[in-house]
Design an enzyme around this catalytic site. Structure first.
Site, PDB file in Angstrom:
ATOM      1  N   ASP A 206       9.473  22.079 -45.052  1.00  0.00           N
ATOM      2  CA  ASP A 206       9.436  21.929 -43.596  1.00  0.00           C
ATOM      3  C   ASP A 206       7.815  21.938 -43.135  1.00  0.00           C
ATOM      4  O   ASP A 206       7.032  22.401 -44.065  1.00  0.00           O
ATOM      5  CB  ASP A 206       9.898  23.173 -42.848  1.00  0.00           C
ATOM      6  CG  ASP A 206      11.484  23.243 -42.548  1.00  0.00           C
ATOM      7  OD1 ASP A 206      11.859  21.803 -42.783  1.00  0.00           O
ATOM      8  OD2 ASP A 206      11.824  24.167 -41.949  1.00  0.00           O
ATOM      9  N   LYS A 228       9.722  18.204 -39.888  1.00  0.00           N
ATOM     10  CA  LYS A 228      10.652  18.438 -38.898  1.00  0.00           C
ATOM     11  C   LYS A 228       9.577  18.802 -37.524  1.00  0.00           C
ATOM     12  O   LYS A 228       9.143  20.031 -37.411  1.00  0.00           O
ATOM     13  CB  LYS A 228      11.266  19.925 -38.920  1.00  0.00           C
ATOM     14  CG  LYS A 228      12.553  19.469 -39.772  1.00  0.00           C
ATOM     15  CD  LYS A 228      13.230  20.900 -39.928  1.00  0.00           C
ATOM     16  CE  LYS A 228      14.788  20.378 -39.697  1.00  0.00           C
ATOM     17  NZ  LYS A 228      15.757  21.602 -39.833  1.00  0.00           N
ATOM     18  N   MET A 343       9.629  28.457 -29.940  1.00  0.00           N
ATOM     19  CA  MET A 343       9.629  26.993 -29.342  1.00  0.00           C
ATOM     20  C   MET A 343       9.687  27.148 -28.068  1.00  0.00           C
ATOM     21  O   MET A 343      10.407  26.241 -27.232  1.00  0.00           O
ATOM     22  CB  MET A 343      11.160  26.346 -30.005  1.00  0.00           C
ATOM     23  CG  MET A 343      11.137  26.534 -31.674  1.00  0.00           C
ATOM     24  SD  MET A 343      12.722  25.804 -32.185  1.00  0.00           S
ATOM     25  CE  MET A 343      13.621  27.227 -32.298  1.00  0.00           C
ATOM     26  N   GLY A 372       0.196  31.572 -35.914  1.00  0.00           N
ATOM     27  CA  GLY A 372      -0.273  33.062 -36.440  1.00  0.00           C
ATOM     28  C   GLY A 372       0.034  33.027 -38.018  1.00  0.00           C
ATOM     29  O   GLY A 372       0.402  32.124 -38.489  1.00  0.00           O
TER      30      GLY A 372
HETATM   31  C1  LIG Z   1      12.276  26.059 -35.853  1.00  0.00           C
HETATM   32  S1  LIG Z   1      11.787  27.416 -35.488  1.00  0.00           S
HETATM   33  C2  LIG Z   1      11.677  28.168 -37.217  1.00  0.00           C
HETATM   34  C3  LIG Z   1      11.613  29.695 -37.175  1.00  0.00           C
HETATM   35  C4  LIG Z   1      11.406  30.346 -38.581  1.00  0.00           C
HETATM   36  N1  LIG Z   1      12.518  30.139 -39.270  1.00  0.00           N
HETATM   37  C5  LIG Z   1      10.883  31.802 -38.743  1.00  0.00           C
HETATM   38  O1  LIG Z   1      11.923  32.534 -39.070  1.00  0.00           O
HETATM   39  O2  LIG Z   1       9.946  31.997 -38.282  1.00  0.00           O
HETATM   40  C6  LIG Z   1      10.016  27.269 -35.276  1.00  0.00           C
HETATM   41  C7  LIG Z   1       9.180  28.110 -34.092  1.00  0.00           C
HETATM   42  O3  LIG Z   1       8.721  29.257 -34.908  1.00  0.00           O
HETATM   43  C8  LIG Z   1       7.585  29.851 -34.479  1.00  0.00           C
HETATM   44  N2  LIG Z   1       6.702  29.706 -35.307  1.00  0.00           N
HETATM   45  C9  LIG Z   1       6.951  29.621 -36.840  1.00  0.00           C
HETATM   46  N3  LIG Z   1       5.577  30.112 -37.404  1.00  0.00           N
HETATM   47  C10 LIG Z   1       4.701  30.337 -36.520  1.00  0.00           C
HETATM   48  C11 LIG Z   1       3.259  30.657 -36.617  1.00  0.00           C
HETATM   49  N4  LIG Z   1       2.771  30.864 -37.902  1.00  0.00           N
HETATM   50  N5  LIG Z   1       2.718  30.952 -35.379  1.00  0.00           N
HETATM   51  C12 LIG Z   1       3.242  31.099 -34.287  1.00  0.00           C
HETATM   52  N6  LIG Z   1       4.699  30.590 -34.253  1.00  0.00           N
HETATM   53  C13 LIG Z   1       5.232  30.287 -35.250  1.00  0.00           C
HETATM   54  C14 LIG Z   1       7.309  28.839 -33.271  1.00  0.00           C
HETATM   55  O4  LIG Z   1       7.863  29.243 -32.029  1.00  0.00           O
HETATM   56  C15 LIG Z   1       7.754  27.621 -33.831  1.00  0.00           C
HETATM   57  O5  LIG Z   1       7.994  26.689 -32.840  1.00  0.00           O
END
Ligand SMILES: C[S@@+](CC[C@H](N)C(=O)[O-])C[C@H]1O[C@@H](n2cnc3c(N)ncnc32)[C@H](O)[C@@H]1O
Length: 423
Positions: A206, A228, A343, A372
């Site tokens: 991803d 994605k 998101m 983050g």
């Molecule tokens: C499709 S979701 C996937 C979440 C992922 N499966 C998890 O457990 O972290 C994607 C969202 O996760 C959040 N996200 C994931 N990694 C991030 C990061 N390093 N910093 C901030 N937000 C993050 C954001 O809100 C992003 O839009």
């Protein structure tokens, strides 16, 4: 006269011991002493299936806990000659040199190998620095130089975990591993995830999968970018499923590397179902979800004693008034704890409005964390009444986490106040 030279005087003596693997399964092992020294050694003995018997006047709460849960037996009394009866192996870990000497003496009389923790040379066995990796045990002895043996053990383990050293003889088992890669920092994947990644023939990644982990892969590993991208192009889930299934059917070990945890808004279960339907074996490796870790890295605990008794993780990929929304925003507005929105950047104005309309206080602290755990991490602070404007004014882009609630106002653990580990 033995040959000596100036150089050999400076060399540490080689380790004279014979390194061996003991089958302790079901065999009696007596450990004298139940303090922290013994405690550190008990875990591996228990894991080896040994019948561990601890004799000690006092025991740490952890050692007592092992006894309560039936992992060891514990006798709270002093050591007495005869205690090693029936033992295959012994360890003496008390802080009384005379007791340790007496245990070694009894063990020697009975021809039982005995480790003496306070002075290894006076025992008849020494424990190596060990590690378990993928069904193997590693052991390093360095003639009593514990830092050296631990350093080499750590280096070997890291080399194996990162794929720098590979075990080419390990057979490739075709199948799929759904691996949570953590929030982005390559150090925040799990040990199991990293191990499986090092074995992959094909990686389907991803956009939020830690990019540095992909850079570590050998040139022979095929990498497919599932791309994605939020709010933009998406490789159809169908195509991802097909890539996983076809890769495994072609005899490859396929790692589906995802950001965070595979089952937190990651569509991991859909991929699992598709593979299971196609008869492909699947392993799921949980990951460190951004929902908890990204706030933590910005200094925000999602719970705090006496402040929040709940935290709720919500997807903001659809608006509150959208017919497909499954979220009860009026109910969320009534909660007092922490809301973690994923998101949610694009529609933050709608979410803030829904929470305010449902009664959440306008001055509820809000912290936004973009990217983050990465070098580019940004933290923006606001409250519920200002968050939408702050997100726009600061040009916040996905991926970002929006944390709402009293702990979002905490600053003691913020990166500027704490020692950040260099990436
Ligand atoms: C499709 S979701 C996937 C979440 C992922 N499966 C998890 O457990 O972290 C994607 C969202 O996760 C959040 N996200 C994931 N990694 C991030 C990061 N390093 N910093 C901030 N937000 C993050 C954001 O809100 C992003 O839009």
């Amino acid at each position: 006269m033995p040959h000596t030279s100036a150089a050999s005087d400076e060399q540490p003596a080689g380790d004279p011991n014979y390194l061996v693997g003991l089958d302790l399964n079901g065999r009696r092992v007596v450990v004298v002493g139940g303090g922290t020294v013994a405690q550190r050694r008990l875990g591996l003995l228990i894991a080896s299936g040994a019948d561990v018997h601890v004799i000690s006047r006092e025991a740490t709460p952890a050692v007592e806990g092992m006894a309560t849960s039936g992992q060891i037996t514990l006798e709270l009394r002093g050591y007495a000659d005869g205690d090693l009866d029936g033992a295959w192996y012994a360890m003496t870990c008390t802080d009384e040199p005379e007791t340790n000497a007496a245990v070694v003496e009894e063990a020697t009389r009975r021809r039982i190998f005995c480790v003496r923790a306070d002075n290894a040379r006076l025992g008849t066995a020494v424990t190596p620095a060990t590690a378990r990796y993928d069904g193997m045990s590693l052991g390093v002895l360095a003639g009593g130089q514990h830092r050296r043996s631990a350093a080499v053990r750590n280096a070997l383990l890291e080399a194996l975990q990162s794929g720098v050293v590979t075990d080419d003889s390990a057979p490739v088992t075709p199948g799929v591993a759904l691996v949570g890669g953590g929030p982005g920092d390559p150090d925040l994947i799990t040990v199991r995830g990293r191990r499986l990644l090092a074995r992959a023939n094909l990686v389907v990644a991803d956009r939020l999968a830690p990019p540095e982990l992909l850079a570590e892969l050998g040139p022979e590993v095929e990498v497919v970018d599932a791309a994605k991208i939020p709010y933009g192009r998406a490789m159809a889930q169908e195509a991802i499923n097909t890539a996983l299934i076809e890769g495994a059917k072609a005899g490859k070990f396929v790692v589906r590397l995802k950001g965070g945890d595979p089952y937190v808004f990651g569509r991991g279960y859909e991929e699992l179902e598709a593979c299971v339907d196609a008869g492909i074996p699947v392993t799921v490796v949980p990951g460190v979800t951004s929902a908890i870790s990204v706030p933590a890295l910005a200094g925000i605990p999602v719970t705090h004693r006496g402040v929040t008794h709940e935290f709720v993780v919500v997807s903001g990929h659809i608006a509150p008034d959208h017919p497909d929304s499954l979220v009860d925003w009026p109910a969320l507005a009534k909660l007092r704890g922490t809301l973690v929105l994923l998101m949610a950047v694009e529609r933050i104005d709608k979410f803030a409005a829904a929470l305010l309309a449902g009664g959440r206080a306008a001055d509820t602290p809000v912290t936004i964390v973009q990217e983050g755990s990465l070098r580019t991490q940004r933290i923006v602070r606001a409250d519920l009444s200002t968050v939408a404007d702050r997100v726009r004014a600061e040009g916040i882009r996905p991926p970002a986490i929006i944390v709402i609630g009293p702990t979002a106002g905490f600053t003691a653990g913020a990166p500027e106040n704490t020692a950040a580990e260099a990436h």
